[in-house]
Design a protein around this motif. Structure first.
Motif, short mmCIF file in Angstrom:
data_model
loop_
_atom_site.label_atom_id
_atom_site.label_comp_id
_atom_site.label_asym_id
_atom_site.label_seq_id
_atom_site.Cartn_x
_atom_site.Cartn_y
_atom_site.Cartn_z
N MET A 58 5.29 -5.94 4.69
CA MET A 58 4.26 -7.03 4.33
C MET A 58 4.29 -8.51 4.57
O MET A 58 5.53 -8.99 4.22
CB MET A 58 3.65 -6.80 2.80
N GLN A 74 -0.31 -5.95 5.75
CA GLN A 74 0.60 -4.80 5.67
C GLN A 74 0.31 -3.94 6.70
O GLN A 74 -0.87 -3.56 6.89
CB GLN A 74 0.66 -4.49 4.24
N GLN A 75 1.58 -3.38 7.17
CA GLN A 75 1.64 -2.29 8.20
C GLN A 75 2.48 -1.27 7.73
O GLN A 75 3.56 -1.47 6.98
CB GLN A 75 1.91 -2.73 9.56
N SER A 76 2.15 -0.04 8.12
CA SER A 76 3.12 1.08 7.71
C SER A 76 3.79 1.80 8.81
O SER A 76 3.22 1.63 10.11
CB SER A 76 2.20 2.18 7.05
N HIS A 85 6.67 0.28 4.69
CA HIS A 85 5.86 -0.76 4.64
C HIS A 85 6.43 -2.02 4.77
O HIS A 85 7.41 -2.61 4.19
CB HIS A 85 5.05 -0.70 3.41
N HIS A 102 13.28 -8.75 0.76
CA HIS A 102 12.26 -9.65 1.26
C HIS A 102 12.99 -10.76 2.18
O HIS A 102 14.09 -11.43 1.76
CB HIS A 102 11.85 -10.73 0.17
N ARG A 146 8.13 -8.60 3.44
CA ARG A 146 8.94 -7.71 2.54
C ARG A 146 8.65 -6.29 3.14
O ARG A 146 7.76 -6.12 4.09
CB ARG A 146 7.97 -7.56 1.22
N GLN A 151 12.96 -3.20 -2.95
CA GLN A 151 12.08 -4.04 -1.97
C GLN A 151 12.85 -5.49 -1.50
O GLN A 151 13.50 -5.90 -2.44
CB GLN A 151 10.70 -4.53 -2.37
#
Length: 191
Positions: free
Chosen positions: A111, A117-119, A109, A71, A98, A69
């Motif tokens: 966030m 959060q969105q996909s 994803h 950031h 992130r 992930q």
């Protein structure tokens, strides 16, 4: 005994993945350019409207594909100069976004930490959300003094503090994992 063996195995596996990802060139293109930075006054307060221009190279994209992930943190400060005393820091905030990839659903994803959060189906759609984030409420109505001029300082960077420990050690020593913008400063007259 079994737990200790599993724990040791998991650490070795994580370290092997970290070494493999660090071995791949992760050179950032040219850093992050802040292409738009404005403050907009509204009924609820003052919002930061930004746009960034940057690309992730193959190594960083590959890291995301392998479950790392990434950031991205934006820092903003609003300072009101005073001739008779130290400058007043009216606003000093950070916001982190992130990006991650889910292998099972084959979705990216994005966030905003502590918020939503969105996909997304594609990497480019997810990166668009990071490059053109939603307007960020940086100060409530009444926080800034109308008519006063504030010096705004803004920067964005890939935040290596959030990386897993084995990756973090290598990322801090590897300049290829340093993706950051220059500090952008401008004046804003509060409404």
């Amino acid at each position: 005994m079994t737990y200790r063996f599993f724990s040791l195995f998991a650490c070795q596996l994580l370290l092997a993945v970290a070494c493999a990802l660090m071995g791949a060139p992760a050179r950032a293109a040219d850093g992050i350019d802040i292409t738009r930075a404005t403050i907009e006054a509204g009924d609820d307060g003052y919002r930061l409207n930004t746009a960034y221009e940057f690309e992730l190279n193959h190594g960083l994209k590959d890291a995301i594909q392998h479950g790392v992930q990434l950031h991205f943190t934006t820092e903003i400060e609003l300072t009101r100069p005073r001739w008779w005393w130290r400058d007043e820091k009216a606003v000093e905030l950070k916001r982190t976004i992130r990006i991650s990839y889910d292998v099972l659903t084959r979705q990216y994803h994005v966030m905003v930490m502590g918020s939503f959060q969105q996909s997304f189906q594609t990497f480019d759609e997810a990166m668009f959300m990071i490059r053109r984030p939603t307007r960020w409420l940086i100060a409530p109505k009444g926080k800034l003094k109308p008519g006063e001029t504030y010096e705004v300082s803004l920067r964005m960077y890939m935040d290596r503090e959030y990386l897993q420990k084995p990756l973090q050690v290598n990322a801090f020593n590897d300049s290829d994992w340093r993706l950051t913008s220059n500090r952008k400063t401008f004046n804003y007259r509060a409404e």
